[in-house]
Design a protein around this motif. Structure first.
Motif, short mmCIF file in Angstrom:
data_model
loop_
_atom_site.label_atom_id
_atom_site.label_comp_id
_atom_site.label_asym_id
_atom_site.label_seq_id
_atom_site.Cartn_x
_atom_site.Cartn_y
_atom_site.Cartn_z
N GLN A 187 40.08 15.81 -20.41
CA GLN A 187 38.98 15.41 -19.53
C GLN A 187 37.68 16.09 -19.95
N ASP A 188 37.76 17.37 -20.35
CA ASP A 188 36.57 18.07 -20.86
C ASP A 188 36.02 17.39 -22.11
N VAL A 189 36.93 16.97 -22.98
CA VAL A 189 36.53 16.26 -24.20
C VAL A 189 35.80 14.97 -23.84
N LEU A 190 36.39 14.21 -22.94
CA LEU A 190 35.79 12.94 -22.53
C LEU A 190 34.44 13.16 -21.85
N ASP A 191 34.35 14.20 -21.02
CA ASP A 191 33.11 14.49 -20.31
C ASP A 191 31.99 14.96 -21.26
N SER A 192 32.38 15.58 -22.37
CA SER A 192 31.38 16.08 -23.32
C SER A 192 30.64 14.94 -24.02
N GLY A 193 31.29 13.81 -24.17
CA GLY A 193 30.68 12.68 -24.87
C GLY A 193 30.72 12.87 -26.37
N GLN A 194 30.58 11.79 -27.11
CA GLN A 194 30.68 11.84 -28.57
C GLN A 194 29.55 12.63 -29.21
N HIS A 195 28.36 12.54 -28.66
CA HIS A 195 27.21 13.17 -29.30
C HIS A 195 27.16 14.67 -29.06
N ASN A 196 27.71 15.13 -27.95
CA ASN A 196 27.70 16.56 -27.64
C ASN A 196 29.01 17.26 -27.98
N ALA A 197 29.97 16.51 -28.50
CA ALA A 197 31.30 17.07 -28.77
C ALA A 197 31.24 18.08 -29.91
N PRO A 198 32.00 19.17 -29.78
CA PRO A 198 32.12 20.11 -30.91
C PRO A 198 32.82 19.43 -32.09
N THR A 199 32.61 19.95 -33.27
CA THR A 199 33.19 19.39 -34.49
C THR A 199 34.70 19.27 -34.39
N ALA A 200 35.36 20.18 -33.71
CA ALA A 200 36.83 20.17 -33.64
C ALA A 200 37.40 18.87 -33.10
N TRP A 201 36.67 18.20 -32.22
CA TRP A 201 37.21 16.94 -31.69
C TRP A 201 36.25 15.76 -31.78
N LYS A 202 35.14 15.96 -32.46
CA LYS A 202 34.18 14.87 -32.65
C LYS A 202 34.84 13.78 -33.53
N PRO A 203 34.59 12.50 -33.26
CA PRO A 203 35.16 11.46 -34.10
C PRO A 203 34.79 11.65 -35.57
N LEU A 204 35.76 11.45 -36.46
CA LEU A 204 35.55 11.66 -37.89
C LEU A 204 34.45 10.78 -38.46
N VAL A 205 34.38 9.54 -37.98
CA VAL A 205 33.38 8.61 -38.49
C VAL A 205 31.98 9.18 -38.31
N SER A 206 31.74 9.88 -37.22
CA SER A 206 30.41 10.46 -36.99
C SER A 206 30.18 11.71 -37.84
N LEU A 207 31.25 12.37 -38.27
CA LEU A 207 31.12 13.57 -39.08
C LEU A 207 31.00 13.27 -40.57
N CYS A 208 31.77 12.30 -41.04
CA CYS A 208 31.92 12.08 -42.48
C CYS A 208 31.24 10.83 -43.01
N GLN A 209 30.74 9.98 -42.11
CA GLN A 209 30.01 8.78 -42.49
C GLN A 209 30.72 7.94 -43.55
N PRO A 210 31.99 7.54 -43.34
CA PRO A 210 32.71 6.79 -44.37
C PRO A 210 32.12 5.40 -44.65
N CYS A 211 31.27 4.90 -43.77
CA CYS A 211 30.62 3.61 -44.03
C CYS A 211 29.43 3.78 -44.96
N LEU A 212 28.88 4.99 -45.03
CA LEU A 212 27.72 5.25 -45.88
C LEU A 212 28.09 5.95 -47.19
N VAL A 213 29.06 6.85 -47.13
CA VAL A 213 29.49 7.58 -48.31
C VAL A 213 30.74 6.91 -48.86
N GLN A 214 30.68 6.56 -50.13
CA GLN A 214 31.85 5.92 -50.76
C GLN A 214 32.76 7.02 -51.29
#
Length: 165
Positions: free
Chosen positions: A58-85
């Protein structure tokens, strides 16, 4: 890449031309892990202050994707697999096979460099832990988590993920 920079310098500190030159000169490897397993690992390591897994989620969900710590932030937002080949995408749980292949492709000897992995035991343990902890969550939390990690689930094939069911 020939330009001198500190190892901790973030890619965003460079201009687009420099970023393209750097990314073109490196072999890019992305290590990915099922987002639900990342949450379990974070919780088990005590990185959340919640007393139960359900309240941690619930804490994770309440934090939201943009404010989430790196430990549980979605990988796509961290690693940019759509931009980095990326040249290689390595799934957690298949490290032994994948790292051996990577070392061979890099022209390095495989035999003496690989540590002992217990992939099968790790997968079984995470499977059991995942099911136990997933059962603690409400239906609403499960749906919200699936939505929270929707881009990771779409970008990577996490076969057997409880979130993709």
């Amino acid at each position: 890449y020939p330009r001198q920079h500190a190892p901790e310098t973030q890619l965003s500190k460079f201009n687009l031309t420099e970023i393209e030159a750097m990314l073109g000169s490196y072999t890019k490897v992305l290590f990915v892990r099922d987002p639900f397993q990342r949450l379990i690992s974070t919780f088990m390591q005590g990185m959340g202050s919640s007393p139960s897994f359900s309240s941690f989620v619930q804490d994770v969900l309440d934090s939201g994707q943009h404010n989430a710590p790196t430990a549980w932030k979605p990988l796509v937002s961290l690693c940019q697999p759509c931009l980095v080949q990326y040249d290689y995408v390595v799934m957690f749980g298949f490290l032994r096979q994948e790292l051996g292949h990577l070392l061979r492709r890099a022209g390095l000897p495989v035999d003496s460099h690989l540590p002992e992995f217990t992939d099968t035991q790790v997968r079984w343990t995470y499977s059991w832990s995942s099911e136990q902890m997933f059962s603690e969550l409400s239906l609403q939390q499960k749906k919200q988590l699936t939505h929270f990690y929707r881009w990771d689930l779409a970008a990577f094939s996490f076969s057997g993920s409880l979130l993709s069911d």
